[in-house]
Scaffold this active site. Structure first.
Site, short mmCIF file in Angstrom:
data_model
loop_
_atom_site.label_atom_id
_atom_site.label_comp_id
_atom_site.label_asym_id
_atom_site.label_seq_id
_atom_site.Cartn_x
_atom_site.Cartn_y
_atom_site.Cartn_z
N CYS A 380 0.95 -1.09 -0.06
CA CYS A 380 -0.14 0.02 -0.18
C CYS A 380 0.75 1.23 0.02
CB CYS A 380 -0.94 -0.21 1.30
SG CYS A 380 -2.26 1.00 0.69
N HIS A 505 -3.60 -4.82 0.19
CA HIS A 505 -2.96 -5.28 1.38
C HIS A 505 -3.05 -6.91 1.56
CE1 HIS A 505 -2.56 -1.68 3.75
NE2 HIS A 505 -3.64 -1.22 3.14
N GLU A 507 -1.94 -9.03 3.21
CA GLU A 507 -1.75 -9.52 4.67
C GLU A 507 -3.07 -9.98 5.38
OE1 GLU A 507 -1.10 -6.62 4.06
OE2 GLU A 507 -1.57 -5.09 5.51
N1 GLN Z 1 -1.81 6.93 2.64
C1 GLN Z 1 -1.97 6.19 1.47
C2 GLN Z 1 -3.45 6.32 0.92
O1 GLN Z 1 -4.22 6.91 1.56
C3 GLN Z 1 -1.81 4.76 1.52
C4 GLN Z 1 -2.79 4.13 2.43
C5 GLN Z 1 -2.23 2.61 3.18
O2 GLN Z 1 -1.09 2.54 3.08
N2 GLN Z 1 -3.05 2.25 3.83
O3 GLN Z 1 -3.57 6.14 -0.33
#
Ligand code: GLN
Length: 530
Positions: A380, A505, A507
């Protein structure tokens, strides 16, 4: 429908969630279909806005709900897919009641905690239980007995117990038995917390005692006598290094026999899969590798709980041991070289994150991993920062950045137009399950062995489509996109031993018996480096 309600006493953080997840696993292994629910007595509608520093990671469900990390334990231990309705907070209950009141649906009654709020709670629990088609509904009540916030929930389950058949309802109370400096176990806190429960009209059927070392018979006897339960119903749950052992520990203490007896359940099947997996974890004599996780909340490992678990799952399958070195991203900013941080490290992982603090440190770590050919997994934010790193150092867009972090002439990570509109209306993220389409002949395809996968998301920003052509080249490939091809989902660097970053994600979908493919492939690469 059978119900098992899990409460907690003495203090929070005793592992009530893992205890309930373990009970679920034990009953599942005996052939029952289980549906778990978590009640969080805080007023927030969901965990989305909560600081991981205080509450640990925000866990994301397939339907996009942002929930307490205990739901992650349930999904992992019981191998179920949960949704928004499996997590009830005070905020959810009250806003439903207030909305109904505004619509005039209470027909002029005075709207009160009893019966209106408690009815709403009961209806929600029963609704989820019935809809799931499960045999047993497990309900964990967050917080500690005696908290003001949890009162309406405890009252609701008290009423429910009276309304259901006697042998359909069971209470498990999880408490602490501390040991003095002279190594003597103390039962008084347990006695007091059971007393507090009984004052609310609740009598536990089973008491799970969290303790440093297994409790002796005489201690159990004492607790049984003071707390009105059978001695066999006092279960000792000593600390263990590996949470996946908890179902086995509880099983050994005879918790299942006791539950089955009280709820009049018969064993439907016998399945030792879990036991075998845990055995395999314990007996693994494989290599030990070290992985650095560069994060903002590195000192609080609970904020990256699912990542930690996903690493364990992959390590179990690969029969290796993984030591994680947590690195505070801030520390990697403005320092001469990073060698000293990554000495004897076989892999670098940059997890999800928000905000500018530590971002440059993470980018430095990513550059280090790329240049030194150290296996890299970015998740992410760790994907977005990898895109920025590639834009700056490969595509020569020197000021490339994310518009989340600062104003920049090259916002390679930016809000999409549609997201900008949503944001103006109060803002929400792209959450939960979305399909990811994988390009052929790429690392991503090798990792997944499939052309289309579904993974969970939690982000607001995206790779800016206006920059894709300038960033992508032989050495930098976007190997996964959404269905429309507008959103970039995976980045990889073909000439690198292993450099994979995902906008999603992975995970959240990892299980002990089904490790997440990117994690498994990452550890394999680390093993090769080793
Ligand atoms: N801050 C980034 C976004 O909002 C990544 C978010 C995250 O890592 N969950 O896109």
């Amino acid at each position: 429908m059978k119900y098992i309600v899990v409460t907690g006493g003495v203090m929070s953080g005793l592992g009530k969630g893992i205890t309930m997840a373990s009970i679920g696993r034990i009953l599942k292994s005996r052939g029952y279909k289980i549906v778990p629910m978590k009640i969080d007595p805080y007023i927030n509608i969901d965990a989305g806005t909560m600081n991981p520093f205080q509450h640990g990671e925000v866990y994301v469900l397939g339907d996009g709900a942002e929930v307490d990390l205990d739901l992650g334990h349930y999904e992992r231990f019981m191998d179920v897919e949960l949704g928004r309705e499996h997590n009830i907070t005070t905020g959810v209950v009250y806003s439903a009641v207030i909305e109904r009141e505004r619509k005039g649906e209470y027909l002029g009654q005075t709207v009160q905690i009893i019966p209106h709020v408690t009815n709403e709670i009961k209806a929600r629990i029963r609704g989820v239980a019935t809809k799931s088609g499960a045999d047993i509904c497990l309900v964990e009540i967050g917080g500690t007995v005696g908290d003001i916030e949890s009162m309406p929930f405890l009252e609701a389950v008290r009423q429910m117990q009276g309304e259901e058949n006697g042998n359909d309802f069971l209470f498990v109370h999880v408490t602490l038995v501390p040991f003095t400096t002279l190594k003597e176990p103390k039962t008084k806190p347990t006695q007091h917390s059971v007393k507090a429960l009984r004052e609310l009209g609740l009598q536990p059927d089973i008491i799970v005692c969290r303790c440093e070392k297994a409790l002796k018979e005489d201690v159990k006897k004492k607790i049984a006598m003071f707390c009105n339960v059978k001695k066999e119903a006092v279960i000792s749950a000593p600390d263990t290094e590996d949470i996946y052992e908890v179902p086995l520990l509880l099983e050994k203490e005879g918790i299942a026999t006791h539950i089955m007896e009280k709820l009049q359940l018969e064993q439907v099947k016998e399945d030792h899969e879990w036991e075998k997996m845990v055995e395999r974890r314990k007996s693994s004599r494989g290599k030990k590798i070290r992985v650095a996780i560069v994060g903002k909340y590195a000192e609080l490992e609970d904020s990256y709980l699912s990542i930690k678990e996903a690493i364990k799952h992959a390590a179990t399958e690969l029969e290796c041991k993984v030591e994680t070195k947590w690195i505070e991203a801030d520390d990697l900013e403005g320092v001469g070289g990073l060698d000293s941080f990554f000495e004897d490290i076989e892999g670098i992982l940059v997890p999800g994150g928000f905000g500018v603090r530590g971002a440059e440190g993470k980018i430095n770590a990513i550059e280090y991993a790329r240049a030194n050919k150290i296996p890299y997994l970015g998740l992410c934010f760790g994907f977005q920062l990898a895109v920025i790193e590639a834009a700056r150092n490969i595509a020569n867009l020197k000021d490339a950045n994310s518009s989340e972090l600062c104003e920049t002439p090259h916002p390679v990570i930016d809000l999409l137009e549609e997201q900008r509109e949503v944001n103006e209306k109060g803002g929400t993220m792209r959450l939960g399950d979305y399909e990811v389409f994988i390009r052929g002949d790429t690392l991503a395809e090798k990792v997944y062995g499939e052309k289309k996968v579904v993974e969970r998301h939690r982000h607001r920003y995206e790779v800016n489509p206006a920059y894709i052509e300038r960033i992508e080249r032989e050495e930098v490939v976007f190997s996964g996109t959404d269905r429309t091809g507008v959103r970039m989902e995976i980045l990889e660097i073909p000439q690198h031993p292993f450099f994979l970053a995902t906008q999603f994600h992975p995970e959240f979908k990892s299980r002990l018996d089904k490790p997440s493919p990117p994690f498994k492939a990452f550890l394999e690469a680390c093993l090769r480096k080793h």
